[in-house]
Design an enzyme around this catalytic site. Structure first.
Site, mmCIF file in Angstrom:
data_model
loop_
_atom_site.group_PDB
_atom_site.id
_atom_site.type_symbol
_atom_site.label_atom_id
_atom_site.label_comp_id
_atom_site.label_asym_id
_atom_site.label_seq_id
_atom_site.Cartn_x
_atom_site.Cartn_y
_atom_site.Cartn_z
ATOM 1 N N LYS A 1 0.843 -1.195 0.000
ATOM 2 C CA LYS A 1 0.000 0.000 0.000
ATOM 3 C C LYS A 1 0.879 1.246 0.000
ATOM 4 O O LYS A 1 0.631 2.199 -0.731
ATOM 5 C CB LYS A 1 -0.926 -0.004 1.234
ATOM 6 N N GLN B 1 -5.148 -1.579 9.697
ATOM 7 C CA GLN B 1 -4.901 -2.878 9.079
ATOM 8 C C GLN B 1 -5.475 -3.975 9.978
ATOM 9 O O GLN B 1 -5.113 -4.099 11.133
ATOM 10 C CB GLN B 1 -3.384 -3.082 8.862
ATOM 11 N N ASP C 1 -11.506 2.896 4.264
ATOM 12 C CA ASP C 1 -11.966 1.527 4.070
ATOM 13 C C ASP C 1 -13.481 1.426 3.952
ATOM 14 O O ASP C 1 -14.007 0.374 3.592
ATOM 15 C CB ASP C 1 -11.503 0.658 5.248
#
Ligand code: NAP
Length: 282
Positions: free
Chosen positions: A52, A96, A119
């Site tokens: 990422k 995460q 997200d």
């Protein structure tokens, strides 16, 4: 049949983002910033976070990783999120997953400002998506959606069968396809006769975590099949779809690796840009 090239579509999206970010830079004299919070030493998470960061830097997003040991207190992570919420250089915050058991995932997700929730997991974004309002959209289903739209512009009346009902994949995927006027069937581990359900589908999205679950004789001729699954097996990484069998009947199939995975990261970068725009327009 054609093999869906997720790497190529993701590279095209990243190129567009790179251009967009350079325009934003000249307009706002600022660039989007993405902060990833990584708790613990999970090897897969470490690889995802590294990737990422690499792609974020490549398109011109300022990326930062906040690393905590497995033993970190929940309060410390919550305080960090509060600080990041208030930092105008941070456009998007990503936690995460998975988190260690002693940290309440729900509390952490709900602490992130909805406009910085790259997200799309915050209940405000989940609610907005299901109400058909503007929202942050979870990266993996967004990536699947873009791959499908690349093949078929008009999804009106198509029958989509989604295998898996997770908050991460199955449920948001269903919302995106409903918005496109698909008839959506969500299936799961208690579904009776999954094969018959799949056989009726114009579009199948498999987000299960069971190697090669979807077989050739489950698929209608000329269906589009998107494989979200990532399964480590003795013969390497495989998806939830038996690619060799399914590719003999389907119109298009996404491979694993090289299908949905690269799109997930590209959509994370795209969501970071969306967050930047939201926080600047407030
Ligand atoms: P999850 O939370 O474990 O959900 C799996 C879903 O599959 C559940 O709804 C479960 O049903 C259903 N299921 C399990 N066995 C089944 C069966 N035999 N028949 C029908 N349905 C079944 O998983 P997830 O987080 O959505 O992830 C799914 C897969 O996608 C995993 O392999 C994961 O590694 C992969 N993934 C890939 C990406 C990417 O970027 N490519 C991103 C995220 C996840 P119940 O609800 O009844 O338990």
């Amino acid at each position: 049949m054609f093999k869906i090239d997720g790497k190529k579509t993701a590279a095209t999206l990243r190129e567009k983002l790179k251009k967009k970010i350079s325009e934003l830079k000249s307009t706002y004299k600022a660039i989007p910033g993405l902060t990833v919070i990584l708790v613990g030493e999970d090897p897969a998470s470490k690889i995802y976070v590294k990737n990422k960061e690499k792609f974020a830097n490549e398109v011109g997003i300022k990326s930062e990783i906040v690393r905590y040991p497995n033993t970190i207190e929940e309060k410390t992570v919550l305080n960090k999120i509060k600080e990041l919420n208030e930092d105008s250089n941070v456009s998007g915050i990503l936690i995460q997953l998975p988190l260690p058991k002693h940290i309440d995932k729900r509390k952490i997700i709900e602490a992130i400002l909805p406009d910085k929730d790259v997200d799309g997991f915050h209940p405000v974004n989940v609610g907005n998506l299901s109400s058909g309002y503007d929202s942050m959209i979870p990266c993996t289903p967004l990536g699947c959606y873009l791959l499908i739209k690349d093949i078929e512009k008009d999804l009106n009346g198509k029958h989509a069968v989604i295998i898996g009902r997770s908050n991460l994949n199955g449920k948001p995927m269903a919302q995106l396809l409903l918005k496109e006027n698909c008839t959506v069937t969500i299936t799961h581990s208690k579904t009776k006769d999954l094969r018959t359900e799949c056989k009726r589908a114009d579009i199948i999205i498999a987000a299960v975590g069971r190697p090669k679950l979807v077989r050739g004789d489950w698929v209608k001729k000329d269906a589009i099949v998107i494989d979200v699954g990532i399964n480590k097996t003795d013969s390497g990484l495989v998806g939830d779809v038996d690619f060799d069998e399914v590719s003999k009947v389907a119109k298009a199939v996404s491979p694993v690796p090289g299908g949905v995975g690269p799109m997930t990261i590209a959509c994370l970068l795209s969501n970071t840009v969306e967050c930047f725009k939201k926080t600047r327009s407030n």
